[in-house]
Design a protein around this motif. Structure first.
Motif: not given
Lengths: 391, 391
Positions: A212-229, B99-110
């Motif tokens: 839960d502590r890790a999940i709270a950290a994920i939910k409290g992120r200031k920036s989106p997770v860089q990987s969609w997958f 694809m849009k999600e991917n671009v933005e997570r790479c720091g690009g502008t879609a």
């Protein structure tokens, strides 16, 4: 070019993939069904419970990532590390270095705590780093270093990290199912593993678990997770509770059948029985290797049973020995990785491969091959030493 | 809880996974060998050639990513898009949004070019966007929109993008093997696909291909690739030429056996024969569906043969129909995705599923189920219309 591929039947005693239980291969060949099929969803729920048992956790977010262990590592880092974060990485082998790469690609700063390769992570050095870096947010280390066979003390390291208010990321790729691991009792926040080691499953999936502590950290992120997958906010929608699953990506259906079967096998054997089995066969292998005069890289108290790194005797041609084992015996043992290339062999005893017949086969084969190339070891004594250890 | 999982034998006519050829299932169950085993490396070299044929390309960097199609998409974006880059994304369904999600997570502008869902991408709108955004570096679009069944004109769109000096990323998840695709002749720079559609393989891998122009862009990056797992600079070390392979991650060995087998099957059938077979069975399915009075979402000229989206007649309960098909016939057809949920069915005719017996089974089952729930369609005519179309 246009014909089917028929692989040879190898005995896999390297660092992984390890021997796959035939029940697992059969499960994988069963009919593919849809990844949103109600029958598949029910199997997913069972799989989560079986994974929770294997990890010894009640964490709801306990799932297999749909890609190999490296992607499990990346899942932990991209979800928990944000740009500007400081992460203390304890490195005692190859995989700590990979953690550093992950931190930096997330925009974080990695503070490296270096330990000798072949030794456990030193808690005192970690404490020094924690004191020197009060800004640190995460501590990451490897429980079972596949490159050396060293085992680190997860419980102590996690307690220490928590005392300094850090989250913990633990690499359990080679430990899960083979050696003691208690996610809840030890307080691990985020952990990843692989299927192709002590679970005796095919490679391709990475079980992970987050508290839960890790999940709270994920939910409290200031920036989106860089990987969609690998974004757990999205993955949770598919692996969440209940019948309603949101499509995220197409799950690797048949590989998940394989993992389910391997977890059923582990459950039926009993987790602690599996740990004890790895220890039993390690002791016999060790007796045989030491009788030949081979020496272990890792001191006994810090040694993993499932990954046995031994020093290649002076003057022995690494590639020639491994080639003869592969070509004459269909036996794979592992080469050294990184700076240990050419200096050590890594003999795996993982999952289904941790069997008496494998131990004896490996010792007899190594004995014969080393004798053939006239290596400076004691020949003819390895198998009987192992048999004595089984008594 | 502690027993093996035995999935039912479904007929998979949804958006994927599609029916897996039994030869593929058998291949997958063959003995696991090491991911650096010389026999495995030789199989990898064959696989690359077979993938090159399937993509109709000579690109050396033509490999399967060790994770599902979503990871193939992410591989293209994280390697080609850097922070600050502008990417024009043509969206005509769900996957353009991803694809849009991917671009933005790479720091690009879609820059989004929106087309009606169910229609092909409009080249004129793309040209307007290219003129308005001379800073654009990449154009991305989906050849075969799995959410609607619309087929876009890759050749025209790529030519246009190149005229404005943009690289192209093409989603071929649902097209590869099922409909015309010529990577080299059409000049596609980066492309990704999936294994669980027209290749009739299990889900879990994503074939990708990059031409020299794309590789030059990757090698000329100013910032590191944000994903360690998907960094092609590293992946190339494992999938490179020759016997020497650098360990990167543990390849999903058995799933790669499966893909190899499915590519052998495709090669032996002949790529153009496979395209023609998808068209043949589509025509018969279409005749049957239209005889019942069902209408297609996509205009005929823009319609994919392998993904048939039809409008659910007014007053018909989507879930009840799909449930009856699954429970009474073991037949899976697809639900609508995103804003099309509840409004359309997606009937896949992909790879091994594109067969006469599947077409007739699907029509007969749909006919009976719709009759049973008294839906406003013509019953009893679908199968004979399909049979007439086969004549």
């Amino acid at each position: 070019m246009t014909t089917s591929f028929y692989p040879p039947q190898r005995t896999l005693m390297g660092p992984g993939p390890s021997d796959v239980n035939p029940r697992v291969s059969q499960a994988m060949a069963r009919p593919t069904i849809g990844h949103l099929d109600p029958m598949f969803v029910a199997m997913m729920d069972e799989m989560k419970e079986l994974l929770q048992q294997a990890f010894q956790t009640g964490n709801q977010l306990t799932i297999p990532v749909s890609a190999p262990g490296s992607a499990g590592m990346e899942t932990c880092f991209v979800n928990l590390v944000e740009p500007g974060d400081t992460v203390i990485v304890c490195q005692n082998g190859v995989f700590g270095g990979r953690m550093k790469e992950n931190v930096e690609r997330c925009g974080g700063t990695a503070v490296m705590v270096q330990d000798e390769w072949g030794r456990a992570v030193d808690a005192n050095k970690l404490e020094d780093a924690l004191q020197a870096h009060p800004e640190a947010k995460v501590v990451a280390f490897v429980q079972a270093e596949t490159s050396t066979g060293a085992s680190s003390d997860v419980k102590t390291l996690v307690e220490l990290a928590h005392r300094y208010d850090c989250l913990t990321i633990v690499d359990a790729v080679t430990s899960l199912g083979g050696t003691e691991l208690r996610v809840d009792a030890w307080g691990v926040d985020a952990i990843y593993s692989g299927t192709q080691k002590c679970l005796s499953c095919v490679p391709g999936l990475s079980p992970v678990s987050f508290n839960d502590r890790a999940i709270a950290a994920i939910k409290g992120r200031k920036s989106p997770v860089q990987s969609w997958f690998l974004d757990l906010n999205l993955v949770m929608g598919y692996w969440g509770q209940g019948a309603k699953r949101a499509y995220h990506h197409t799950a690797p259906v048949n590989t998940l059948y394989a993992l389910h079967e391997s977890l059923v096998i582990l459950h039926n054997e009993g987790l602690e029985n599996s740990w004890a089995r790895h220890r039993l066969h390690h002791n016999a292998l060790k007796a045989g290797l030491e009788a030949m005069g081979l020496t272990f890289v890792v001191p006994e108290a810090e040694r993993l049973p499932q990954l046995n790194a031994v020093t290649i005797p002076d003057g022995v041609d690494d590639a020639a020995v491994r080639g003869a084992l592969l070509n004459d015996y269909n036996l794979e043992i592992g080469a050294g990785l990184g700076p240990m290339a050419g200096k050590v062999w890594r003999i795996g005893l993982m999952g289904y491969a941790a069997r008496k017949d494998n131990v004896l086969k490996c010792l007899a084969a190594l004995d014969e091959v080393l004798g053939r190339i006239n290596a400076p070891v004691n020949n003819g004594v390895a198998v009987s030493a192992a048999l004595a250890a089984y008594k």
